[in-house]
Design a protein around this motif. Structure first.
Motif, short mmCIF file in Angstrom:
data_model
loop_
_atom_site.label_atom_id
_atom_site.label_comp_id
_atom_site.label_asym_id
_atom_site.label_seq_id
_atom_site.Cartn_x
_atom_site.Cartn_y
_atom_site.Cartn_z
N ARG A 50 0.85 -1.21 0.00
CA ARG A 50 0.00 0.00 0.00
C ARG A 50 0.88 1.25 0.00
O ARG A 50 0.67 2.19 -0.79
CB ARG A 50 -0.91 0.02 1.23
CG ARG A 50 -2.21 -0.78 1.12
CD ARG A 50 -2.91 -0.75 2.46
NE ARG A 50 -4.22 -1.35 2.44
CZ ARG A 50 -5.36 -0.68 2.31
NH1 ARG A 50 -5.32 0.64 2.17
NH2 ARG A 50 -6.51 -1.31 2.32
N ASP A 51 1.84 1.27 0.92
CA ASP A 51 2.73 2.43 1.04
C ASP A 51 3.55 2.62 -0.24
O ASP A 51 3.72 3.74 -0.72
CB ASP A 51 3.65 2.25 2.25
CG ASP A 51 4.59 3.41 2.44
OD1 ASP A 51 4.13 4.50 2.82
OD2 ASP A 51 5.80 3.24 2.17
N THR A 58 4.29 -0.64 -11.84
CA THR A 58 3.33 -1.52 -12.52
C THR A 58 3.51 -2.99 -12.15
O THR A 58 2.71 -3.83 -12.58
CB THR A 58 3.46 -1.39 -14.05
OG1 THR A 58 4.80 -1.74 -14.44
CG2 THR A 58 3.15 0.04 -14.49
N ALA A 59 4.54 -3.30 -11.38
CA ALA A 59 4.77 -4.69 -10.98
C ALA A 59 5.50 -4.71 -9.64
O ALA A 59 6.30 -3.82 -9.34
CB ALA A 59 5.59 -5.44 -12.03
N VAL A 60 5.20 -5.75 -8.86
CA VAL A 60 5.82 -5.88 -7.53
C VAL A 60 6.46 -7.27 -7.41
O VAL A 60 5.79 -8.29 -7.63
CB VAL A 60 4.79 -5.68 -6.40
CG1 VAL A 60 5.44 -5.90 -5.04
CG2 VAL A 60 4.18 -4.29 -6.48
N LEU A 61 7.74 -7.27 -7.06
CA LEU A 61 8.47 -8.49 -6.77
C LEU A 61 8.47 -8.69 -5.26
O LEU A 61 8.95 -7.83 -4.51
CB LEU A 61 9.91 -8.38 -7.28
CG LEU A 61 10.11 -8.37 -8.79
CD1 LEU A 61 11.42 -7.68 -9.15
CD2 LEU A 61 10.09 -9.81 -9.32
N ARG A 82 -6.46 -1.71 -7.76
CA ARG A 82 -5.52 -2.06 -8.83
C ARG A 82 -5.77 -3.51 -9.22
O ARG A 82 -5.51 -4.44 -8.45
CB ARG A 82 -4.07 -1.87 -8.36
CG ARG A 82 -3.71 -0.46 -7.93
CD ARG A 82 -3.45 0.46 -9.10
NE ARG A 82 -2.23 0.10 -9.82
CZ ARG A 82 -1.03 0.63 -9.56
NH1 ARG A 82 -0.89 1.53 -8.59
NH2 ARG A 82 0.02 0.29 -10.28
N ARG A 83 -6.27 -3.74 -10.43
CA ARG A 83 -6.58 -5.08 -10.87
C ARG A 83 -5.30 -5.86 -11.16
O ARG A 83 -4.35 -5.32 -11.73
CB ARG A 83 -7.45 -5.04 -12.13
CG ARG A 83 -8.81 -4.39 -11.95
CD ARG A 83 -9.46 -4.18 -13.31
NE ARG A 83 -8.59 -3.32 -14.16
CZ ARG A 83 -8.74 -3.22 -15.47
NH1 ARG A 83 -9.69 -3.91 -16.11
NH2 ARG A 83 -7.92 -2.42 -16.16
N LEU A 134 -1.30 -8.83 -2.94
CA LEU A 134 -2.56 -9.02 -3.66
C LEU A 134 -3.72 -8.34 -2.93
O LEU A 134 -4.60 -7.74 -3.56
CB LEU A 134 -2.83 -10.51 -3.83
CG LEU A 134 -1.87 -11.28 -4.75
CD1 LEU A 134 -2.17 -12.78 -4.71
CD2 LEU A 134 -1.95 -10.76 -6.19
N ARG A 135 -3.71 -8.44 -1.59
CA ARG A 135 -4.75 -7.78 -0.80
C ARG A 135 -4.66 -6.26 -0.95
O ARG A 135 -5.69 -5.57 -1.06
CB ARG A 135 -4.62 -8.18 0.67
CG ARG A 135 -5.12 -9.58 0.91
CD ARG A 135 -4.89 -10.18 2.28
NE ARG A 135 -4.45 -9.33 3.34
CZ ARG A 135 -4.02 -9.81 4.52
NH1 ARG A 135 -4.00 -11.13 4.73
NH2 ARG A 135 -3.63 -9.01 5.48
N ALA A 136 -3.43 -5.73 -0.97
CA ALA A 136 -3.25 -4.29 -1.11
C ALA A 136 -3.75 -3.82 -2.47
O ALA A 136 -4.41 -2.77 -2.58
CB ALA A 136 -1.78 -3.93 -0.93
N ALA A 137 -3.45 -4.58 -3.50
CA ALA A 137 -3.91 -4.21 -4.84
C ALA A 137 -5.43 -4.14 -4.89
O ALA A 137 -6.00 -3.20 -5.46
CB ALA A 137 -3.37 -5.22 -5.86
#
Length: 376
Positions: free
Chosen positions: A275-276, A285-288, A307-308, A299-302
């Motif tokens: 979230r932060d 656009t992507a998170v590792l 954010r789909r 996934l919960r934050a998205a």
């Protein structure tokens, strides 16, 4: 060696006539032998070498012991005579419940246990969480543990905890650690797995990548990672995975990584940090994520931020836990069960006085439904 009796009771010698135990005091093995009219070795064999007695004789000895209130040989005295405790210490610098709350840790420990349990060995968890300013010595459990060897599952490089383990001079297996003299290493290709994950996102067209890291050092911290803190990483797993991500990004001059650190490997930490991260850097656009547990939180934050996944945000984990397929999570698979088996076998070799070679197990990218090209 005691005599092996196949059936019946051995004849009592006239000088060793049966008699009741002495009055008062603790009942001993000698009292059981005197009551039955057998040798002390025979009673000892009933507990320690049952194959030396017939089953009928052994059961008679055990029943007589129960009738007299004899509890069996003293475990401490027996371990001193043998020079072995039959216990392996698993060391990690986290709270005790970490071994049960973290799915990857639970899988690993279960695998280690299965590898050694048929060799009359048990596992003792030695939790030694680092706590700044705490009065208790975090190395105390290691220094006082009566064990035959150590398995170091999680300890910072150069930490007092790791030094305490090595100073004991016992058979030691290090898991995902930097090599140390006098210890055997078993680990995975962390850097290669991380590089494959980042390369996958970069090949899809992502250039602004968030990174949700595991702990970098034993001084716990939560939040954005500065270059100075990254350079001082003392946890090998985190350091190697960051190096892998950066190695992939180095092939794309327009790529930027935004690392942030979790003080605890939990879904809640993953959610709060993602979230932060997305609030600070909406261009990401992507998170590792360095674990599937942290990815669950991402996934919960998205979802909370609208954010789909994967249309608006791609997410990649690490571990490939049993539940990750259900989440359709793209992740890096590591052979957690095989790693535990390799650790157990290495320890068995060391206890037997045999050599144990270092092992590096492979990792591989598993592409599922949480990654896609960035939105145009």
């Amino acid at each position: 060696m005691g005599i092996r009796y196949h059936s019946g009771m051995p004849p009592a010698k006239p000088s060793a006539a049966p008699g009741p135990p002495r009055a008062g005091g603790r009942v001993t093995l000698r009292d059981v032998a005197r009551t039955l009219g057998v040798s002390v070795a025979t009673v000892s064999n009933a507990y320690n070498r049952p194959d030396q007695l017939s089953e009928d004789l052994r059961q008679r000895v055990l029943q007589a012991a129960r009738d007299l209130g004899y509890q069996g040989p003293d475990p401490l005295a027996r371990s001193l005579r043998r020079g072995r405790t039959g216990v392996l210490g698993v060391v990690y610098d986290a709270p005790l419940d970490y071994a049960f709350a973290d799915p990857a840790a639970a899988l690993f420990l279960g695998s280690v246990t299965r590898a050694v349990q048929h060799h009359d060995l048990n596992v003792l968890l030695l939790a030694s969480p680092y706590a700044p300013g705490a009065h208790a010595d975090p190395t105390g459990p290691v220094r006082s543990a009566s064990v035959d060897g150590f398995i170091v599952y999680c300890a910072a490089d150069g930490s007092a905890l790791l030094r305490a383990v090595l100073e004991r001079g016992l058979p030691t297996v290090l898991v995902d650690q930097e090599p140390q003299a006098g210890a055997v290493n078993v680990g995975i290709d962390d850097a290669g797995g991380a590089q494959a994950a980042a390369a996958h996102l970069l090949a899809l067209g992502h250039r602004q990548l968030g990174v949700v890291c595991l702990e970098l050092s034993e001084q716990r911290f939560s939040g954005p990672v500065s270059p100075a803190r990254e350079a001082q990483a003392t946890y090998r797993t985190t350091d190697q995975r960051l190096r892998g991500y950066r190695a992939a990004a180095a092939h794309h001059p327009d790529a930027t990584l935004y690392p942030t650190e979790a003080a605890h490997n939990t879904p809640d930490s993953g959610e709060a940090l993602t979230r932060d991260l997305l609030t600070r850097h909406p261009q990401v656009t992507a998170v590792l994520c360095m674990s599937d547990v942290l990815a669950q939180g991402a996934l919960r934050a998205a979802a909370a931020l609208g954010r789909r996944v994967p249309q608006d945000l791609s997410v990649v984990g690490f571990d490939d836990l049993p539940g990750s397929e259900t989440l359709d999570l793209t992740t890096v698979w590591q052979p957690t069960t095989d790693k535990g088996e390799q650790v157990g076998q290495a320890m068995l070799n060391l206890l037997a006085g045999q050599p144990a070679a270092p092992v590096t197990l492979p990792t591989r990218l598993v592409v599922r439904g949480t990654t896609a090209p960035p939105a145009p």
